[in-house]
Design an enzyme around this catalytic site. Sequence first.
Site, PDB file in Angstrom:
ATOM      1  N   LYS A 109       0.854  -1.183   0.000  1.00 25.50           N
ATOM      2  CA  LYS A 109       0.000   0.000   0.000  1.00 25.50           C
ATOM      3  C   LYS A 109       0.895   1.240   0.000  1.00 25.50           C
ATOM      4  O   LYS A 109       1.752   1.383   0.884  1.00 25.50           O
ATOM      5  CB  LYS A 109      -0.865  -0.042   1.256  1.00 25.50           C
ATOM      6  CG  LYS A 109      -2.174   0.692   1.182  1.00 25.50           C
ATOM      7  CD  LYS A 109      -2.953   0.365   2.447  1.00 25.50           C
ATOM      8  CE  LYS A 109      -4.287   1.017   2.492  1.00 25.50           C
ATOM      9  NZ  LYS A 109      -4.902   0.843   3.832  1.00 25.50           N
TER      10      LYS A 109
HETATM   11  C1  E4P Z   1      -8.246   1.924   3.822  1.00 24.70           C
HETATM   12  O1  E4P Z   1      -7.533   1.063   3.387  1.00 24.70           O
HETATM   13  C2  E4P Z   1      -8.100   2.521   5.145  1.00 24.70           C
HETATM   14  O2  E4P Z   1      -7.451   1.604   5.988  1.00 24.70           O
HETATM   15  C3  E4P Z   1      -9.403   2.823   5.828  1.00 24.70           C
HETATM   16  O3  E4P Z   1     -10.530   2.416   5.114  1.00 24.70           O
HETATM   17  C4  E4P Z   1      -9.472   4.151   6.502  1.00 24.70           C
HETATM   18  O4  E4P Z   1     -10.724   4.304   7.130  1.00 24.70           O
HETATM   19  P1  E4P Z   1     -11.019   5.433   8.223  1.00 24.70           P
HETATM   20  O5  E4P Z   1     -11.273   6.708   7.506  1.00 24.70           O
HETATM   21  O6  E4P Z   1     -12.257   4.946   8.925  1.00 24.70           O
HETATM   22  O7  E4P Z   1      -9.802   5.493   9.106  1.00 24.70           O
END
Ligand code: E4P
Length: 217
Positions: free
Chosen positions: A83
Site C-alpha cells: 500500500k
Molecule cells: C483503507 O484502506 C483505510 O485503511 C481505511 O478504510 C481508513 O478508514 P477510516 O477513515 O475509517 O480510518
Amino acid sequence: MKFFVDTADLGDIRSLVSSGLLDGVTTNPSLVAKSGKDFKEVIKDICAVVPGPVSAEVAGTEYDQIMAEANVLRKIADNVCIKVPLTPDGLRACRHLREDGTMVNVTLCFSPAQALLAAKSKASFVSPFVGRVDDIGWEGMGLIADIVQIYDNYDFETEILVASVRSPMHVVEAAKLGAHVATLPPAVLRSLFNHPLTEKGLATFLADWAKTGQTIV
Ligand code: E4P
C-alpha cells in the site's frame, strides 16, 4: 463485489474468514498501532489465514525508502499487496512494483484526478476514502461514481476499492455504482446481516415450529 475487512485484529479476521465472506484484508499504520503487534509479524499471520490480497502500508514517503520497505514487505507472503500513498513518489514506486508483478494498493485517494493518476500508474487497487470525504461535507459516493465513469471510459484494469466505509449504506451505494471492492470495518461487515423483519420473522417461525412438536433430525 469483493469484501475486504479493514483491520489488523487477527481474531476478527479469523472469524470472518470462517464466514466465507472475506476476499482480502486492508491494514494501515493506525490499525497496526491499535493492534499493539509487531507490523511484519501481524502481516505474516494475516497472510497465513486469508486467501486473498492483504494490504501492508509503507511508512516511507520518498521513492527509495518506499521501494526498500516494499522489498521487505513483499517477501513476507505471496498475497501481500503493497500500500503506497497517492503522491508522486508513491505512484513512481507503484509503477515499478507493478512491473515486477507485485500487487499495489494506492491509498489516500480523495479526487477523480488522483484516481486517474493511480490507474495510469497501473495500480492493482485504488482506495478512495468515502467516509473521510463525507466528514468534510462533500459527497463520498459522488467520488466513487466519478471514478467508475472514468475507469469505464478507458477500460482501466485498476480495481476501485471503496475505503473509509462507515455504514451498510456506503456498501450498498458502492455496489449499486459497480465498485469492485469495499473494505469494511468488522462491525460494518457484520451489520450487513441485520434486518428487524428477519429477526421478527425468525422468532415467529421458531415459536410456531415449537407448537408442532416435531423435529427434523
Ligand atoms: C483503507 O484502506 C483505510 O485503511 C481505511 O478504510 C481508513 O478508514 P477510516 O477513515 O475509517 O480510518
